[in-house]
Design a protein around this motif. Structure first.
Motif, PDB file in Angstrom:
ATOM      1  N   VAL A  87       5.644   7.618   0.892  1.00 11.11           N
ATOM      2  CA  VAL A  87       6.438   8.432  -0.033  1.00 11.11           C
ATOM      3  C   VAL A  87       6.099   9.888   0.212  1.00 11.11           C
ATOM      4  O   VAL A  87       4.940  10.296   0.075  1.00 11.11           O
ATOM      5  CB  VAL A  87       6.154   8.051  -1.500  1.00 11.11           C
ATOM      6  CG1 VAL A  87       7.007   8.890  -2.442  1.00 11.11           C
ATOM      7  CG2 VAL A  87       6.398   6.569  -1.732  1.00 11.11           C
ATOM      8  N   GLU A  88       7.113  10.670   0.564  1.00 14.38           N
ATOM      9  CA  GLU A  88       6.914  12.106   0.792  1.00 14.38           C
ATOM     10  C   GLU A  88       7.466  12.884  -0.395  1.00 14.38           C
ATOM     11  O   GLU A  88       8.666  12.874  -0.654  1.00 14.38           O
ATOM     12  CB  GLU A  88       7.611  12.548   2.083  1.00 14.38           C
ATOM     13  CG  GLU A  88       7.390  14.021   2.405  1.00 14.38           C
ATOM     14  CD  GLU A  88       8.031  14.432   3.715  1.00 14.38           C
ATOM     15  OE1 GLU A  88       7.972  15.624   4.050  1.00 14.38           O
ATOM     16  OE2 GLU A  88       8.594  13.536   4.401  1.00 14.38           O
TER      17      GLU A  88
ATOM     18  N   ALA B   1       6.431  -1.080  -8.522  1.00 17.09           N
ATOM     19  CA  ALA B   1       5.507  -2.054  -9.119  1.00 17.09           C
ATOM     20  C   ALA B   1       6.235  -3.325  -9.530  1.00 17.09           C
ATOM     21  O   ALA B   1       5.626  -4.411  -9.555  1.00 17.09           O
ATOM     22  CB  ALA B   1       4.824  -1.427 -10.327  1.00 17.09           C
ATOM     23  N   GLU B   2       7.530  -3.234  -9.850  1.00 19.34           N
ATOM     24  CA  GLU B   2       8.303  -4.424 -10.182  1.00 19.34           C
ATOM     25  C   GLU B   2       8.520  -5.290  -8.943  1.00 19.34           C
ATOM     26  O   GLU B   2       8.543  -6.516  -9.036  1.00 19.34           O
ATOM     27  CB  GLU B   2       9.645  -4.015 -10.792  1.00 19.34           C
ATOM     28  CG  GLU B   2       9.512  -3.309 -12.140  1.00 19.34           C
ATOM     29  CD  GLU B   2      10.850  -2.812 -12.650  1.00 19.34           C
ATOM     30  OE1 GLU B   2      11.855  -2.958 -11.916  1.00 19.34           O
ATOM     31  OE2 GLU B   2      10.888  -2.272 -13.772  1.00 19.34           O
ATOM     32  N   VAL B   3       8.664  -4.625  -7.781  1.00 20.69           N
ATOM     33  CA  VAL B   3       8.868  -5.364  -6.532  1.00 20.69           C
ATOM     34  C   VAL B   3       7.545  -5.887  -5.993  1.00 20.69           C
ATOM     35  O   VAL B   3       7.462  -7.007  -5.482  1.00 20.69           O
ATOM     36  CB  VAL B   3       9.566  -4.466  -5.493  1.00 20.69           C
ATOM     37  CG1 VAL B   3       9.799  -5.221  -4.184  1.00 20.69           C
ATOM     38  CG2 VAL B   3      10.883  -3.947  -6.034  1.00 20.69           C
ATOM     39  N   PHE B   4       6.489  -5.064  -6.109  1.00 19.37           N
ATOM     40  CA  PHE B   4       5.167  -5.420  -5.576  1.00 19.37           C
ATOM     41  C   PHE B   4       4.148  -5.359  -6.724  1.00 19.37           C
ATOM     42  O   PHE B   4       3.531  -4.308  -6.963  1.00 19.37           O
ATOM     43  CB  PHE B   4       4.745  -4.465  -4.463  1.00 19.37           C
ATOM     44  CG  PHE B   4       5.753  -4.347  -3.347  1.00 19.37           C
ATOM     45  CD1 PHE B   4       5.935  -5.390  -2.449  1.00 19.37           C
ATOM     46  CD2 PHE B   4       6.523  -3.207  -3.204  1.00 19.37           C
ATOM     47  CE1 PHE B   4       6.860  -5.283  -1.423  1.00 19.37           C
ATOM     48  CE2 PHE B   4       7.437  -3.083  -2.183  1.00 19.37           C
ATOM     49  CZ  PHE B   4       7.618  -4.136  -1.290  1.00 19.37           C
ATOM     50  N   PRO B   5       3.979  -6.437  -7.467  1.00 19.78           N
ATOM     51  CA  PRO B   5       3.033  -6.410  -8.604  1.00 19.78           C
ATOM     52  C   PRO B   5       1.617  -6.061  -8.193  1.00 19.78           C
ATOM     53  O   PRO B   5       0.887  -5.408  -8.940  1.00 19.78           O
ATOM     54  CB  PRO B   5       3.128  -7.842  -9.165  1.00 19.78           C
ATOM     55  CG  PRO B   5       4.447  -8.350  -8.681  1.00 19.78           C
ATOM     56  CD  PRO B   5       4.663  -7.725  -7.341  1.00 19.78           C
ATOM     57  N   SER B   6       1.204  -6.523  -7.003  1.00 15.03           N
ATOM     58  CA  SER B   6      -0.131  -6.188  -6.497  1.00 15.03           C
ATOM     59  C   SER B   6       0.016  -5.028  -5.509  1.00 15.03           C
ATOM     60  O   SER B   6       0.558  -5.192  -4.417  1.00 15.03           O
ATOM     61  CB  SER B   6      -0.761  -7.407  -5.813  1.00 15.03           C
ATOM     62  OG  SER B   6      -2.018  -7.060  -5.249  1.00 15.03           O
ATOM     63  N   HIS B   7      -0.473  -3.867  -5.894  1.00 19.09           N
ATOM     64  CA  HIS B   7      -0.270  -2.687  -5.060  1.00 19.09           C
ATOM     65  C   HIS B   7      -1.449  -1.728  -5.169  1.00 19.09           C
ATOM     66  O   HIS B   7      -2.199  -1.742  -6.145  1.00 19.09           O
ATOM     67  CB  HIS B   7       1.015  -1.954  -5.468  1.00 19.09           C
ATOM     68  CG  HIS B   7       1.030  -1.541  -6.918  1.00 19.09           C
ATOM     69  ND1 HIS B   7       1.483  -2.368  -7.929  1.00 19.09           N
ATOM     70  CD2 HIS B   7       0.619  -0.392  -7.534  1.00 19.09           C
ATOM     71  CE1 HIS B   7       1.375  -1.762  -9.090  1.00 19.09           C
ATOM     72  NE2 HIS B   7       0.849  -0.559  -8.879  1.00 19.09           N
ATOM     73  N   LEU B   8      -1.579  -0.926  -4.130  1.00 20.26           N
ATOM     74  CA  LEU B   8      -2.587   0.143  -4.066  1.00 20.26           C
ATOM     75  C   LEU B   8      -1.851   1.447  -3.809  1.00 20.26           C
ATOM     76  O   LEU B   8      -1.001   1.523  -2.917  1.00 20.26           O
ATOM     77  CB  LEU B   8      -3.591  -0.125  -2.944  1.00 20.26           C
ATOM     78  CG  LEU B   8      -4.537   1.027  -2.577  1.00 20.26           C
ATOM     79  CD1 LEU B   8      -5.542   1.273  -3.691  1.00 20.26           C
ATOM     80  CD2 LEU B   8      -5.270   0.729  -1.268  1.00 20.26           C
TER      81      LEU B   8
ATOM     82  N   ILE C  17       0.882  -1.171   0.000  1.00 23.47           N
ATOM     83  CA  ILE C  17       0.000   0.000   0.000  1.00 23.47           C
ATOM     84  C   ILE C  17       0.915   1.216   0.000  1.00 23.47           C
ATOM     85  O   ILE C  17       1.623   1.476   0.976  1.00 23.47           O
ATOM     86  CB  ILE C  17      -0.918  -0.002   1.230  1.00 23.47           C
ATOM     87  CG1 ILE C  17      -1.750  -1.287   1.264  1.00 23.47           C
ATOM     88  CG2 ILE C  17      -1.823   1.221   1.220  1.00 23.47           C
ATOM     89  CD1 ILE C  17      -2.569  -1.450   2.531  1.00 23.47           C
ATOM     90  N   ILE C  18       0.918   1.942  -1.094  1.00 24.72           N
ATOM     91  CA  ILE C  18       1.841   3.060  -1.286  1.00 24.72           C
ATOM     92  C   ILE C  18       1.101   4.352  -0.972  1.00 24.72           C
ATOM     93  O   ILE C  18       0.126   4.707  -1.654  1.00 24.72           O
ATOM     94  CB  ILE C  18       2.383   3.085  -2.730  1.00 24.72           C
ATOM     95  CG1 ILE C  18       3.032   1.730  -3.063  1.00 24.72           C
ATOM     96  CG2 ILE C  18       3.379   4.214  -2.912  1.00 24.72           C
ATOM     97  CD1 ILE C  18       3.441   1.585  -4.518  1.00 24.72           C
ATOM     98  N   LEU C  19       1.540   5.037   0.078  1.00 31.00           N
ATOM     99  CA  LEU C  19       0.896   6.260   0.544  1.00 31.00           C
ATOM    100  C   LEU C  19       1.775   7.447   0.160  1.00 31.00           C
ATOM    101  O   LEU C  19       2.901   7.580   0.668  1.00 31.00           O
ATOM    102  CB  LEU C  19       0.689   6.207   2.060  1.00 31.00           C
ATOM    103  CG  LEU C  19      -0.024   4.966   2.597  1.00 31.00           C
ATOM    104  CD1 LEU C  19      -0.131   5.037   4.111  1.00 31.00           C
ATOM    105  CD2 LEU C  19      -1.398   4.804   1.956  1.00 31.00           C
ATOM    106  N   ILE C  20       1.283   8.314  -0.711  1.00 30.96           N
ATOM    107  CA  ILE C  20       2.050   9.456  -1.214  1.00 30.96           C
ATOM    108  C   ILE C  20       1.402  10.736  -0.707  1.00 30.96           C
ATOM    109  O   ILE C  20       0.203  10.961  -0.921  1.00 30.96           O
ATOM    110  CB  ILE C  20       2.078   9.463  -2.757  1.00 30.96           C
ATOM    111  CG1 ILE C  20       2.545   8.107  -3.292  1.00 30.96           C
ATOM    112  CG2 ILE C  20       2.964  10.584  -3.276  1.00 30.96           C
ATOM    113  CD1 ILE C  20       2.358   7.964  -4.785  1.00 30.96           C
ATOM    114  N   ASP C  21       2.169  11.565  -0.025  1.00 29.73           N
ATOM    115  CA  ASP C  21       1.654  12.860   0.425  1.00 29.73           C
ATOM    116  C   ASP C  21       2.516  13.971  -0.163  1.00 29.73           C
ATOM    117  O   ASP C  21       3.713  13.802  -0.373  1.00 29.73           O
ATOM    118  CB  ASP C  21       1.666  12.944   1.954  1.00 29.73           C
ATOM    119  CG  ASP C  21       3.072  13.079   2.517  1.00 29.73           C
ATOM    120  OD1 ASP C  21       3.520  14.219   2.745  1.00 29.73           O
ATOM    121  OD2 ASP C  21       3.738  12.037   2.727  1.00 29.73           O
TER     122      ASP C  21
END
Length: 282
Positions: A152-153, A184-191, A69-73
């Motif tokens: 990710v900031e 995405a290469e490391v975690f093919p299934s991601h949000l 789960i990639i959280l970008i602010d």
């Protein structure tokens, strides 16, 4: 026809004021590599702030099915920044190609990083590991095991205006695209969840030892005249003044001048051949 033109000018004057109704809001954009019922069923309105909207997305539904789960602010991000990106931008392509996507352009913004407390809650719910990352840093390797919450900031957009702001947003879009491609290469299934926010006056205080000084300086009126204290000439007010003085006032003066130039055919003079003495003797 004149009434229609005046009505159009009136609406044109009000249009900048309508755009200012979205001040104090920030966008939330989310997409996933696999179909997500959470994003498909999320409400598009009714949130009091961005934290409540993110809780509805991250603490419910099937978000834990993803490997990451990639959280970008990004501090200072507005919906207009994303809207001004070309259709060929990485963000636009990611939304078009995503299995599920959600766009909330005008959510009341948070006064602090909305992921500061949510990242741990999401990690605990999904049994994941929290990892901080920034564009340009070494990427996670493929031997990372288990679920991850990647925070990710992005660099702040505060202080950028006009063309410089658009250039900065385009550069951030490019660097973010590179990082997301490698993740995405490391975690093919991601949000991925991308949100903007802006700090309040209280969040800008540096330390407890200087809290009184900072609080006094924050609420002290700025030095200078009224122009230093208030923003008087907003774009909406300038447009209203231009339309009023250069369109409405000339039309009104032209109408008054036309009414004043109307002359009556009766001048109060006696008709030709009229003799008052003869009329009296009759």
């Amino acid at each position: 026809m004149a009434r229609t033109a005046l009505h159009f000018l009136f609406l044109l004057t009000l249009s900048p004021a309508a755009s200012y109704a979205y001040l104090g809001t920030a966008p939330i954009v989310a997409w996933s590599s696999h179909s997500s019922n959470t994003l498909s069923s999320a409400s598009s309105s009714g949130y009091t702030n961005s934290v409540s909207a993110l809780e509805d997305i991250l603490l419910h539904g099937d978000v834990c099915q993803h490997d990451a789960i990639i959280l970008i602010d990004q501090k200072g991000l507005h919906a207009s920044d994303l809207r001004n990106l070309p259709s060929s931008s990485s963000l636009a392509q990611a939304l078009n190609e995503a299995a599920s996507a959600l766009e909330l352009p005008y959510v009341p913004q948070s006064a602090s990083n909305p992921f500061s407390s949510l990242a741990g809650a999401v990690a605990e719910r999904c049994g994941a590991r929290v990892v901080s990352h920034a564009p340009g840093q070494p990427e996670l390797t493929s031997n990372e095991k288990g679920k991850h919450v990647v925070c990710v900031e992005m660099p702040s957009l505060d202080g950028f205006e006009g063309a410089d702001r658009r250039k900065a947003v385009a550069g951030h879009d490019s660097s973010l695209s590179t990082s997301l491609t490698k993740l995405a290469e490391v975690f093919p299934s991601h949000l991925v969840v991308y949100v903007g926010w802006h700090p309040s006056l209280h969040a800008r205080q540096s330390s407890p030892f200087t809290s009184n000084l900072t609080s006094t300086a924050a609420f002290a009126p700025p030095s200078g005249g009224i122009l230093a204290r208030y923003q008087l000439l907003t774009p909406g007010l300038i447009l209203a003044l231009v339309v009023g003085f250069f369109v409405l006032v000339p039309i009104a003066l032209l109408g008054i001048s036309a009414l004043a130039s109307i002359q009556s055919p009766l001048q109060g003079q006696a008709p030709k051949g009229y003799i008052a003495s003869e009329k009296k003797n009759q």
